[in-house]
Write a protein that holds these residues in place. Structure first.
Motif, short mmCIF file in Angstrom:
data_model
loop_
_atom_site.label_atom_id
_atom_site.label_comp_id
_atom_site.label_asym_id
_atom_site.label_seq_id
_atom_site.Cartn_x
_atom_site.Cartn_y
_atom_site.Cartn_z
N GLN A 184 3.20 -1.76 -1.50
CA GLN A 184 2.63 -0.68 -0.57
C GLN A 184 2.81 0.50 -1.43
OE1 GLN A 184 1.19 -1.63 2.23
NE2 GLN A 184 1.90 -3.41 1.47
N VAL A 185 3.72 0.71 -2.23
CA VAL A 185 3.80 1.90 -3.17
C VAL A 185 2.73 1.90 -4.11
CG1 VAL A 185 5.07 3.20 -5.00
CG2 VAL A 185 6.34 2.25 -2.61
N ALA A 186 2.72 0.54 -4.64
CA ALA A 186 1.54 0.43 -5.82
C ALA A 186 0.06 0.54 -5.13
CB ALA A 186 1.64 -0.86 -6.52
N ALA A 187 -0.10 0.27 -3.96
CA ALA A 187 -1.38 0.17 -3.34
C ALA A 187 -1.67 1.77 -2.92
CB ALA A 187 -1.48 -0.67 -2.16
N SER A 188 -0.81 2.50 -2.94
CA SER A 188 -1.03 3.99 -2.32
C SER A 188 -1.65 4.95 -3.28
CB SER A 188 0.27 4.47 -1.68
OG SER A 188 0.94 5.10 -3.08
N GLY A 189 -2.09 4.49 -4.34
CA GLY A 189 -2.57 5.42 -5.14
C GLY A 189 -1.91 6.68 -5.74
N GLY A 190 -0.70 6.59 -5.66
CA GLY A 190 0.16 7.51 -6.13
C GLY A 190 0.89 8.56 -4.92
N ARG A 191 0.45 8.11 -3.71
CA ARG A 191 0.76 9.14 -2.58
C ARG A 191 2.24 8.66 -2.07
NH1 ARG A 191 -4.23 8.01 0.93
NH2 ARG A 191 -3.93 5.95 -0.08
N ILE A 192 2.52 7.49 -2.17
CA ILE A 192 3.99 7.05 -1.84
C ILE A 192 4.83 6.65 -3.11
CG2 ILE A 192 5.24 5.23 -0.78
CD1 ILE A 192 2.92 4.32 1.06
N THR A 193 6.07 7.25 -2.96
CA THR A 193 6.68 7.34 -4.37
C THR A 193 8.15 6.28 -3.86
OG1 THR A 193 8.37 8.99 -3.01
CG2 THR A 193 6.52 9.62 -5.00
N GLU A 194 8.54 6.02 -2.62
CA GLU A 194 9.23 5.06 -2.50
C GLU A 194 9.29 4.64 -0.88
OE1 GLU A 194 13.71 6.57 -2.67
OE2 GLU A 194 12.77 8.29 -1.77
N ILE A 195 9.86 3.62 -0.66
CA ILE A 195 10.03 3.21 0.76
C ILE A 195 11.25 2.18 0.90
CG2 ILE A 195 9.03 1.82 2.52
CD1 ILE A 195 6.42 1.61 1.02
N PHE A 196 12.11 2.60 1.81
CA PHE A 196 13.19 1.74 2.13
C PHE A 196 13.36 1.62 3.56
CE2 PHE A 196 14.68 5.75 1.01
CZ PHE A 196 15.48 6.34 1.77
N VAL A 197 13.93 0.43 3.96
CA VAL A 197 14.05 0.00 5.20
C VAL A 197 15.55 -0.18 5.68
CG1 VAL A 197 13.56 -1.77 7.21
CG2 VAL A 197 11.86 -1.14 5.53
N MET A 198 16.15 0.43 6.96
CA MET A 198 17.61 0.48 7.16
C MET A 198 17.71 -0.59 8.39
SD MET A 198 17.69 4.35 6.51
CE MET A 198 15.90 4.86 6.72
N ASP A 199 18.97 -1.22 8.66
CA ASP A 199 19.14 -1.90 9.59
C ASP A 199 19.80 -0.92 10.73
OD1 ASP A 199 21.94 -1.39 9.01
OD2 ASP A 199 22.23 -3.60 8.32
N ALA A 200 20.31 -1.53 11.79
CA ALA A 200 20.93 -0.53 13.00
C ALA A 200 22.16 0.08 12.55
CB ALA A 200 21.35 -1.57 14.10
N LEU A 201 22.72 -0.03 11.31
CA LEU A 201 23.93 0.47 10.99
C LEU A 201 23.49 1.58 9.85
CD1 LEU A 201 26.63 -2.41 10.69
CD2 LEU A 201 26.27 -0.70 12.39
N GLY A 202 22.12 1.54 9.30
CA GLY A 202 21.75 2.44 8.19
C GLY A 202 21.92 1.94 6.91
N LEU A 203 22.24 0.72 6.80
CA LEU A 203 22.39 -0.18 5.56
C LEU A 203 20.92 -0.51 5.07
CD1 LEU A 203 25.30 -2.31 6.64
CD2 LEU A 203 25.36 -0.28 5.20
N ASN A 204 20.73 -0.59 3.73
CA ASN A 204 19.53 -1.03 3.05
C ASN A 204 19.06 -2.40 3.41
OD1 ASN A 204 19.17 1.45 2.06
ND2 ASN A 204 19.56 0.84 -0.03
N VAL A 205 17.93 -2.78 4.22
CA VAL A 205 17.53 -4.04 4.34
C VAL A 205 16.78 -4.50 3.10
CG1 VAL A 205 16.12 -5.44 5.74
CG2 VAL A 205 17.74 -3.91 6.81
N ALA A 206 15.75 -3.50 2.62
CA ALA A 206 14.89 -3.78 1.62
C ALA A 206 14.48 -2.31 0.96
CB ALA A 206 13.78 -4.37 2.05
N GLY A 247 8.42 14.70 -0.16
CA GLY A 247 9.08 14.77 1.25
C GLY A 247 9.09 13.32 1.49
N GLN A 248 10.04 13.37 2.56
CA GLN A 248 10.30 11.95 2.99
C GLN A 248 9.94 12.14 4.68
OE1 GLN A 248 14.54 11.14 2.12
NE2 GLN A 248 13.88 9.85 0.42
N ILE A 249 9.50 11.08 5.07
CA ILE A 249 9.09 10.95 6.54
C ILE A 249 10.07 9.51 6.99
CG2 ILE A 249 7.32 10.51 8.39
CD1 ILE A 249 5.48 12.15 6.80
N SER A 250 10.70 9.68 7.95
CA SER A 250 11.70 8.55 8.71
C SER A 250 11.10 8.17 9.99
CB SER A 250 12.80 8.65 8.35
OG SER A 250 13.48 9.20 7.01
N MET A 251 11.30 6.91 10.22
CA MET A 251 10.77 6.43 11.50
C MET A 251 11.59 5.50 12.25
SD MET A 251 7.44 4.82 9.95
CE MET A 251 7.64 6.26 8.80
#
Length: 190
Positions: free
Chosen positions: A97-119, A162-166
């Protein structure tokens, strides 16, 4: 300050700090129209649900030990915890998804219910995000919550980011199960 996106998703913007500015509307629109099309995909939800089953009931001591281990592994040859997370299919998907964003996305990470990295698309500086606004103001704010952090100058990349979290929910139950943070190259949106 609370703002509402066109999709009526509440957006919380933290008070300005020196050198930081609100995210441009184009960043918010990009998340609505591009990121949200895959953020709640079966692949993302399944990975979070699986990790929640593994980490449920973990103590604060265990979480701190994992976070300490992750931080110690950053930049080292031996990285068992980092390699586990970065070797997951969801991490590869996020990197795509980062590669396909054309330079718009710099990073993505997913967190679990405790806030630990899933991916993650790239190695993060720490494993536990649960003590940070990106987690508490998305996951902690409930279903539909989106936290838009301010744009700040990133010294390492020499760009404004900037970071947007959801909050992410289980579509079957509507229960919040985790969160996702998307780092955006703000200069691509001005």
């Amino acid at each position: 300050m609370i703002r509402t996106l066109a999709l009526s998703i509440p957006v919380i913007v933290v008070a300005s700090i020196a050198g930081a500015v609100d995210a441009p509307p184009a960043m918010k629109s990009f998340v609505e129209t591009d990121v949200m099309t895959w953020a709640q995909s079966e692949q993302v939800i399944t990975a979070i649900t699986a990790q929640n089953a593994q980490t449920a009931g973990s103590s604060a001591v265990q979480i701190e030990a994992w976070d300490t281990q992750w931080r110690a592994e950053v930049g080292q040859d031996a990285q068992p915890l980092i390699s586990d997370v970065m070797g997951r299919p969801l991490s590869a998907f996020l990197a795509e998804q980062v590669a396909a964003s054309g330079g718009r996305i710099t990073e993505i990470f997913v967190m679990d219910a405790l806030g630990l990295n899933v991916a993650a698309s790239d190695v993060t500086s720490d494993y536990w995000q649960g003590d940070e606004d990106k987690y508490s103001k998305s996951y902690g704010a409930g279903a539909g919550a989106v936290f838009v952090d301010e744009v700040e100058f990133d010294e390492s990349s020499q760009t404004y980011q900037g970071q947007i979290s959801m909050a992410l929910t289980d579509p079957a139950t509507g229960e919040v199960i985790g969160a996702m943070t998307v780092g955006l190259n703000a200069e691509a949106f001005f």
